[in-house]
Design a protein around this motif. Structure first.
Motif, short mmCIF file in Angstrom:
data_model
loop_
_atom_site.label_atom_id
_atom_site.label_comp_id
_atom_site.label_asym_id
_atom_site.label_seq_id
_atom_site.Cartn_x
_atom_site.Cartn_y
_atom_site.Cartn_z
N GLU A 1 0.84 -1.19 0.00
CA GLU A 1 0.00 0.00 0.00
C GLU A 1 0.88 1.25 0.00
O GLU A 1 1.91 1.30 0.68
CB GLU A 1 -0.94 0.02 1.21
N THR A 2 0.45 2.26 -0.74
CA THR A 2 1.26 3.46 -0.96
C THR A 2 0.38 4.70 -0.89
O THR A 2 -0.79 4.66 -1.28
CB THR A 2 1.95 3.39 -2.34
N PHE A 3 0.96 5.79 -0.39
CA PHE A 3 0.31 7.10 -0.47
C PHE A 3 1.25 8.04 -1.22
O PHE A 3 2.46 8.07 -0.93
CB PHE A 3 0.01 7.66 0.92
N ALA A 4 0.72 8.78 -2.17
CA ALA A 4 1.51 9.71 -2.98
C ALA A 4 1.03 11.13 -2.77
O ALA A 4 -0.18 11.37 -2.66
CB ALA A 4 1.42 9.35 -4.46
N GLY B 1 6.81 18.37 -6.71
CA GLY B 1 7.18 17.34 -5.75
C GLY B 1 6.54 16.02 -6.12
O GLY B 1 5.41 15.97 -6.62
N PHE B 2 7.24 14.93 -5.86
CA PHE B 2 6.77 13.57 -6.17
C PHE B 2 7.16 12.72 -4.96
O PHE B 2 8.24 12.13 -4.92
CB PHE B 2 7.43 13.06 -7.45
N ALA B 3 6.31 12.72 -3.93
CA ALA B 3 6.63 12.07 -2.66
C ALA B 3 5.80 10.81 -2.49
O ALA B 3 4.58 10.83 -2.73
CB ALA B 3 6.38 13.02 -1.50
N LEU B 4 6.43 9.73 -2.07
CA LEU B 4 5.77 8.44 -1.90
C LEU B 4 6.02 7.89 -0.51
O LEU B 4 7.14 7.95 0.00
CB LEU B 4 6.27 7.43 -2.94
N ASP C 1 9.79 6.26 3.02
CA ASP C 1 9.43 7.48 2.31
C ASP C 1 10.47 7.79 1.23
O ASP C 1 11.68 7.82 1.51
CB ASP C 1 9.38 8.67 3.27
N LEU C 2 9.99 8.02 0.03
CA LEU C 2 10.84 8.44 -1.08
C LEU C 2 10.38 9.82 -1.51
O LEU C 2 9.27 9.98 -2.01
CB LEU C 2 10.74 7.45 -2.24
N VAL C 3 11.23 10.82 -1.28
CA VAL C 3 10.85 12.22 -1.50
C VAL C 3 11.64 12.75 -2.69
O VAL C 3 12.85 12.96 -2.58
CB VAL C 3 11.12 13.06 -0.23
N GLY C 4 10.96 12.97 -3.80
CA GLY C 4 11.65 13.43 -4.99
C GLY C 4 10.87 14.50 -5.72
O GLY C 4 9.98 15.14 -5.18
N ASN C 5 11.21 14.68 -7.00
CA ASN C 5 10.59 15.70 -7.84
C ASN C 5 10.28 15.11 -9.21
O ASN C 5 10.59 13.95 -9.48
CB ASN C 5 11.51 16.91 -8.01
N ASN C 6 9.71 15.94 -10.08
CA ASN C 6 9.47 15.50 -11.45
C ASN C 6 10.66 15.83 -12.35
O ASN C 6 10.55 15.74 -13.57
CB ASN C 6 8.19 16.11 -12.01
N THR C 7 11.77 16.22 -11.75
CA THR C 7 13.02 16.44 -12.49
C THR C 7 14.10 15.57 -11.87
O THR C 7 14.11 15.36 -10.65
CB THR C 7 13.46 17.91 -12.44
N PRO C 8 15.04 15.07 -12.66
CA PRO C 8 16.07 14.20 -12.11
C PRO C 8 17.21 14.94 -11.43
O PRO C 8 18.10 14.31 -10.87
CB PRO C 8 16.58 13.45 -13.35
N ASN D 1 14.49 10.33 5.75
CA ASN D 1 15.22 9.48 6.69
C ASN D 1 14.39 8.31 7.17
O ASN D 1 14.83 7.55 8.04
CB ASN D 1 15.76 10.29 7.88
N ASN D 2 13.20 8.12 6.60
CA ASN D 2 12.39 6.94 6.91
C ASN D 2 12.79 5.82 5.95
O ASN D 2 12.21 5.66 4.88
CB ASN D 2 10.90 7.26 6.79
N PHE D 3 13.80 5.07 6.36
CA PHE D 3 14.28 3.95 5.56
C PHE D 3 13.79 2.62 6.13
O PHE D 3 13.29 2.56 7.26
CB PHE D 3 15.82 3.94 5.53
#
Length: 495
Positions: free
Chosen positions: A97-100, A120-123, A133-140, A326-328
């Motif tokens: 299960e995932t929340f975006a 922002g593209f946070a999962l 938690d994977l916290v990223g963007n729509n750019t690399p 930092n949620n690994f």
């Protein structure tokens, strides 16, 4: 006198109550001293209602304030156990299960969705080993490579303290003094700078992360979520029109697509670099202003992300959602990326400020596939008493939760002197080369729009030296790139 027929119990509306559960007799008229007199302090329902209303808003996020979110799942489609021991990635077909949460970066909570801005593209993955938690963007890539510059960068992009609005002088002055921003500026001002919707953009982890397999071997990875709806973007003119006619365009699109059963999805790929190749790579692989060429580290498919359920309450589940890099979980860890290292602290601290120290107990943030067991107690809105006689220290003699003894990721050897250091230089480290490569990949039509978008903002800058500094960056990326921007700026300023 005839008695009224009682309403059947099943048909009676539920009784309105105060927050303490007492029934409310009148929700239309406040208590007064006589029919026309002043209000009474003893009207508990009125005071409670007004006090709660005054507190309905919490501080908005300093960045990524305007956002939308949805629930779904991540499904593994390809075996990656050679690279990571993470349980949620451990078996083909496994679903988590995932929340975006998607967001614009610079504007306030009421800003338009169709702005030229990174997204922002946070999962949040609710895994059986805890939340990841994977916290990223729509750019690399990103604008800067050192977290010490982050507050200054954001201040330059947000509203000016005097004018109360975003100022081109501030935006471009900061970029003029930050040549490493040239690559991201080229992304932002290009055709993908305004996604048509959240569904029609890619997502990236942006930073480099570490994966560790069951044998303890370490790998560095970059995440790429490729949209299965196809890339669709808006021109500057289309974005401005949509922002004016429907400021909630992306929120509406995401909500309605899921409600009608058209579930957006992305395919996750990763680039994998063996850890022992990092130090000798031709540029610093932990520099978030750069991408890894695919010919060096090709994309490997991992799985797919599907969003299929809208939140029931936007405030409770989107506004109060809290993501922290930092949620690994076991098998996943950080890299020496300095921007990532700064965010490991800053994100969690921001949520403690906005939502309180117990924000991880809110339903959207709490683990779902496992249970959080720790010795955190008390604080604002505490709901973690954990039972009578529960101890709040460790170690103890009462069978409380104890350490596992197993690190989440592999250790990295360190050497050298403490102090402030510039990033270590690799043989091909350069702030402009990849920006130039990106420019040369564009078609002539794409280059024209990129130049026009840059010139539109840069031409509004008051100081000639700030304009010239930025032109130098574009010239260093590609001589034609710089020359065309210079010409476009001159025409706009003279016109």
């Amino acid at each position: 006198m005839p008695q009224p027929t009682p309403t059947p119990r099943a048909a009676r509306p539920r009784t309105l109550t105060t927050e303490s559960g007492a029934p409310v007799s009148d929700n239309q008229n406040a208590a007064t001293a006589g029919a026309g007199g002043p209000l009474l302090l003893q009207d508990q329902h009125l005071l409670e209602k007004l006090a709660r209303f005054n507190r309905e808003r919490i501080p908005e996020r300093v960045v990524h304030a305007r956002g939308s979110g949805a629930y779904g799942y991540f499904e593994v489609t390809d075996d990656v156990t050679a690279y990571t021991s993470a349980h949620f990635l451990g078996a083909v077909g496994r679903r988590t299960e995932t929340f975006a949460r998607f967001s614009t970066v610079a504007d306030n909570l009421g800003g338009p969705d169709a702005a030229r801005d990174p997204r922002g593209f946070a999962l949040k993955f609710y895994t059986e080993e805890g939340n990841y938690d994977l916290v990223g963007n729509n750019t690399p890539v990103f604008f800067i490579k050192d977290p010490l510059k982050f507050p200054d960068f954001i201040h330059s992009q947000k509203r000016d303290p005097f004018t109360g609005k975003q100022e081109p002088d501030n935006v471009w002055d900061f970029w003029a003094h930050s040549p490493e921003a040239t690559h991201q500026v080229t992304w932002l001002m290009g055709d993908r700078g305004i996604p048509a919707s959240y569904r029609h953009m890619n997502g990236y982890g942006s930073h480099t992360y570490q994966w560790t397999n069951a044998e303890g071997e370490a790998f560095y990875v970059k995440y790429h979520f490729k949209t299965n709806q196809g890339i669709r973007s808006l021109s500057s003119e289309q974005g401005a029109e949509l922002a004016g006619t429907d400021p909630n365009s992306h929120q509406t699109d995401l909500l309605q697509s899921i409600e009608r059963g058209v579930y957006p999805s992305w395919t996750l790929h990763v680039q994998v670099m063996p850890a022992d190749e990092a130090d000798g790579y031709r540029f610093n692989p932990f520099d978030v202003t750069k991408v890894w060429p695919h010919e060096d580290y090709p994309l490997r498919r991992v799985g797919r992300l599907v969003l299929d359920r809208n939140p029931d309450n936007v405030f409770a589940e989107v506004e109060q959602s809290a993501f922290s890099p930092n949620n690994f979980v076991p098998g996943v860890g950080p890299s020496p990326d300095k921007m990532l290292q700064g965010r490991l602290f800053a994100y969690a601290d921001a949520h403690r400020y906005r939502l309180g120290v117990n924000h991880t107990q809110l339903p959207v943030n709490a683990p779902k596939a496992t249970t959080a067991r720790n010795y955190g107690r008390d604080g604002l809105m505490a709901a973690n008493a954990q039972g009578r006689h529960a101890k709040n220290y460790e170690p103890n003699s009462y069978d409380g939760p104890a350490e596992s003894g197993s690190p989440l990721s592999a250790p990295r050897p360190l050497s050298g002197w403490t102090g402030t250091h510039e990033a270590p230089q690799h043989t091909k480290d350069d702030d402009f080369f990849q920006a130039g490569e990106l420019y040369r990949l564009m078609s002539e039509e794409e280059r024209g729009r990129l130049v026009a978008n840059i010139a539109g903002g840069l031409s509004q800058v008051a100081r000639d030296d700030v304009i010239e500094r930025n032109l130098d960056h574009f010239r260093a990326a590609d001589p034609e790139y710089g020359a065309r921007v210079e010409e476009a700026v001159r025409e706009l300023r003279e016109g």
